[in-house]
Enzyme design. Sequence first.
Site, PDB file in Angstrom:
ATOM      1  N   GLU A  92      -0.717  -2.087   5.153  1.00  0.00           N
ATOM      2  CA  GLU A  92       0.187  -2.051   6.318  1.00  0.00           C
ATOM      3  C   GLU A  92       0.092  -0.722   7.043  1.00  0.00           C
ATOM      4  O   GLU A  92       0.286  -0.635   8.248  1.00  0.00           O
ATOM      5  CB  GLU A  92       1.627  -2.314   5.870  1.00  0.00           C
TER       6      GLU A  92
ATOM      7  N   HIS B  47       7.851   8.429   4.462  1.00  0.00           N
ATOM      8  CA  HIS B  47       6.630   9.244   4.551  1.00  0.00           C
ATOM      9  C   HIS B  47       6.890  10.713   4.186  1.00  0.00           C
ATOM     10  O   HIS B  47       6.049  11.563   4.445  1.00  0.00           O
ATOM     11  CB  HIS B  47       5.947   9.143   5.929  1.00  0.00           C
TER      12      HIS B  47
ATOM     13  N   ASP C 195       0.808  -1.227   0.000  1.00  0.00           N
ATOM     14  CA  ASP C 195       0.000   0.000   0.000  1.00  0.00           C
ATOM     15  C   ASP C 195       0.841   1.277   0.000  1.00  0.00           C
ATOM     16  O   ASP C 195       2.015   1.276   0.347  1.00  0.00           O
ATOM     17  CB  ASP C 195      -0.978   0.017   1.186  1.00  0.00           C
TER      18      ASP C 195
HETATM   19 NI    NI Z   1       6.491   0.986   5.479  1.00  0.00          NI
END
Ligand code: NI
Length: 400
Positions: free
Chosen positions: A145, A370, A87
């Site tokens: 996840e 991220h 994902d």
């Molecule tokens: Ni990750």
Amino acid sequence: MTSTLPVSNLSPAQHAARLRDTVVGWRRHLHMHPELSYHEEQTAQFVYDTVRAMGGFELSRPTKTSVVARLRGMHDGPVLAVRADMDALPILEKSEAEYASRAPGVMHACGHDGHTAMLLGAATALGQLRERLHGEVRFLFQHAEELYPGGAEEMVAAGVMDGVDMVIGTHLWLPMEFGKVGVASGPLMASPDVFDLVIQGQGGHAAAPHETVDAIAVAAQVVTNLQHIVSRNVDPIERAVVSVTRIVGGTTYNVLPGSVELAGTIRTFDRGLREQIPALLERIVKGVTTAHGAAYALKFDRGYRPVVNEARATAFMQRVVEHTLGAAALAEARPTMGGEDFSAYLQKTPGCFFFIGARNEARGIVHPHHHERFDIDERALESGVAIFIGAALEYLGRAA
Ligand code: NI
């Protein structure tokens, strides 16, 4: 292929080298077409179709957006599960690369595109080596996840771990330089639990604070006092994080709000500490709010369990890394307070989760997971493919 060696005689690293461009191509395709947690429809279909075209796999869809591919060797033996998550994240990518995300606001900013591509690469090679496998390799292409409750738990509930003897998984890892693979026994990733707190005061005119119970002032005291949990209540040898990550209250200059909302995260490795911290937190919230005449509502929610690597599986993976990439590649993984739902598999079977270094300072590949400019050194994909192949051959390839 120009290689003169028969495929079955190639080393894991040679297999991975042969597949280099294919795996990079898969990774870039997935990177261009990211999908959010629980919505990995195209991704799962791509994986399903790619593995089906390889032939020789038993394919299933344990949930709507996950895929399991079972490769049974020519001989009986144990079952090794290898997991990749698939994902992406709700982030608008800032990248000049030609393989940048084509889905505005959605981005593979954690490297799960690479995980999926590496596992497809390993499946390609191992599918050609069935005669050498004593047992089964089970490829787990996992959804979701990044979003609690996580896809791993659902896949375990669907029975994907039935009969599995060992499970391994990896994360491409930006804190670690390309060329290194980090493996460590014991606690590796924390349990990311969360809490929500409402402090209930009594609103009123900002010019008459004595007629109110100032929820903002009380919230500030609560935030300050919560710092005592880690600094004063937790054994300094243990590892824990308590962070307030959200605080919302008030609307304008001359009104004291009636309530303030807070939220935060609690991260621990130790099970006892994990049980203990909510009570410590509530004691402080209760004490501070009571002291100032306010009330509170507090709610805790459990996140993933901590990832704790089993000693024998870890020693096995350390050997595999040394054999496939050389002793110089092996490093000690540094634990992180980040969470990972790989822990759901470890509830069923001993295993090992490890990190593949994907950082490259010289090329500016340094942005953290991220981040809107996150990328990987794609050479790390080849390392991952080699390690997965090496692990399967060492675990299932006796009497080759
Ligand atoms: Ni990750």
